[in-house]
Design an enzyme around this catalytic site. Structure first.
Site, PDB file in Angstrom:
ATOM      1  N   CYS A 232       0.818  -1.212   0.000  1.00  0.00           N
ATOM      2  CA  CYS A 232       0.000   0.000   0.000  1.00  0.00           C
ATOM      3  C   CYS A 232       0.863   1.279   0.000  1.00  0.00           C
ATOM      4  O   CYS A 232       1.488   1.560  -1.014  1.00  0.00           O
ATOM      5  CB  CYS A 232      -0.954  -0.085   1.171  1.00  0.00           C
ATOM      6  SG  CYS A 232      -2.507   0.662   0.811  1.00  0.00           S
TER       7      CYS A 232
ATOM      8  N   HIS B  96      -3.492  -5.270   1.846  1.00  0.00           N
ATOM      9  CA  HIS B  96      -2.745  -5.528   3.091  1.00  0.00           C
ATOM     10  C   HIS B  96      -2.761  -7.015   3.441  1.00  0.00           C
ATOM     11  O   HIS B  96      -3.557  -7.434   4.288  1.00  0.00           O
ATOM     12  CB  HIS B  96      -3.395  -4.743   4.237  1.00  0.00           C
ATOM     13  CG  HIS B  96      -3.180  -3.279   4.161  1.00  0.00           C
ATOM     14  ND1 HIS B  96      -2.245  -2.615   4.923  1.00  0.00           N
ATOM     15  CD2 HIS B  96      -3.769  -2.343   3.396  1.00  0.00           C
ATOM     16  CE1 HIS B  96      -2.270  -1.333   4.643  1.00  0.00           C
ATOM     17  NE2 HIS B  96      -3.192  -1.130   3.720  1.00  0.00           N
TER      18      HIS B  96
ATOM     19  N   GLU C  13      -0.869  -8.702   5.280  1.00  0.00           N
ATOM     20  CA  GLU C  13      -0.501  -8.943   6.691  1.00  0.00           C
ATOM     21  C   GLU C  13      -1.721  -9.078   7.604  1.00  0.00           C
ATOM     22  O   GLU C  13      -1.610  -9.591   8.708  1.00  0.00           O
ATOM     23  CB  GLU C  13       0.442  -7.838   7.193  1.00  0.00           C
ATOM     24  CG  GLU C  13      -0.158  -6.463   7.432  1.00  0.00           C
ATOM     25  CD  GLU C  13      -0.456  -5.681   6.152  1.00  0.00           C
ATOM     26  OE1 GLU C  13      -0.213  -6.199   5.048  1.00  0.00           O
ATOM     27  OE2 GLU C  13      -0.947  -4.546   6.276  1.00  0.00           O
TER      28      GLU C  13
HETATM   29  N1  GLN Z   1      -3.195   6.033  -0.138  1.00  0.00           N
HETATM   30  C1  GLN Z   1      -2.346   6.067   1.000  1.00  0.00           C
HETATM   31  C2  GLN Z   1      -1.138   6.975   0.760  1.00  0.00           C
HETATM   32  O1  GLN Z   1      -1.127   7.842  -0.021  1.00  0.00           O
HETATM   33  C3  GLN Z   1      -1.867   4.686   1.390  1.00  0.00           C
HETATM   34  C4  GLN Z   1      -2.923   3.933   2.152  1.00  0.00           C
HETATM   35  C5  GLN Z   1      -2.419   2.715   2.868  1.00  0.00           C
HETATM   36  O2  GLN Z   1      -1.226   2.492   3.006  1.00  0.00           O
HETATM   37  N2  GLN Z   1      -3.314   1.930   3.400  1.00  0.00           N
HETATM   38  O3  GLN Z   1      -0.158   6.829   1.386  1.00  0.00           O
END
Ligand code: GLN
Length: 197
Positions: A83, A178, A180
């Site tokens: 992410c 995610h 994890e």
């Molecule tokens: N969109 C988020 C960002 O710009 C990331 C979101 C996440 O890590 N769950 O960092």
């Protein structure tokens, strides 16, 4: 098998879940490893791999730069970004903030908050090359382009959800969701790459 040092960037986001899942994945594989929470530059030395958790990419960037980790992170040979971590690895980011930088290690273009705000977070069953499971998407980015050296691990309709890049002795893995929170399979896959060096 040689004992390896696996770092988890521990500034922000769900690094505790990553540490727990890495522990479980090591056990499942019967690999011996040290899991190191990384918040200072010295902890980056002697790492065999690094996990960059989700969180907020600009906050992570600021904290890494402020604490002097940024340049050294670029030298880590095995990195897994989930992410926000995936955003940090991307060569190109869409909808970035004014001073947003990335490590520019992976040949992908990523749209930062492509699915909208926190409220648009969701969970769904996905198919991946590593297995099928429930994936959690939290203010998830979307991978919008991949270079020819990128191998796709999960794709739904036209959306790449996870992919990898091998670049001589360097290896990078990213997922928009995610793992994890629901499975160990991505951590096991990343660990296998590190331990087969
Ligand atoms: N969109 C988020 C960002 O710009 C990331 C979101 C996440 O890590 N769950 O960092």
């Amino acid at each position: 098998m040689k004992l390896k040092n696996i770092g988890v960037l521990g500034f922000q986001g769900d690094f505790v879940e990553h540490i727990e899942t890495t522990k479980k994945a090591l056990n499942k594989l019967s690999f011996e490893g040290n899991i190191i929470m990384v918040k200072t530059k010295d902890k980056l030395q002697n790492l065999d791999g690094l996990i960059i958790p989700g969180g907020e990419s600009t906050t992570l960037q600021t904290l890494c730069i402020k604490n002097g980790l940024w340049e050294d992170m670029k030298r880590i040979k095995y990195i897994y970004g989930t992410c926000a971590g995936a955003i940090l690895l991307a060569k190109k980011v869409l909808h970035k903030t004014k001073n947003q930088q990335t490590l520019e290690l992976m040949d992908i273009e990523i749209d930062r908050n492509a699915y909208g705000g926190q409220i648009s977070s969701f969970e769904k069953k996905i198919k991946t090359k590593l297995g099928n499971f429930d994936a959690v998407f939290i203010r998830s980015p979307r991978i919008t382009k991949t270079g020819k050296n990128i191998v796709i691990i999960a794709k739904e309709r036209n959306e790449v959800l996870a992919c990898e890049q091998r670049d001589k002795d360097k290896y990078y893995l990213v997922s928009c969701f995610h793992p994890e929170l629901t499975t160990t399979i991505f951590h096991e896959y990343f660990l296998k790459k590190i331990y087969s060096q």
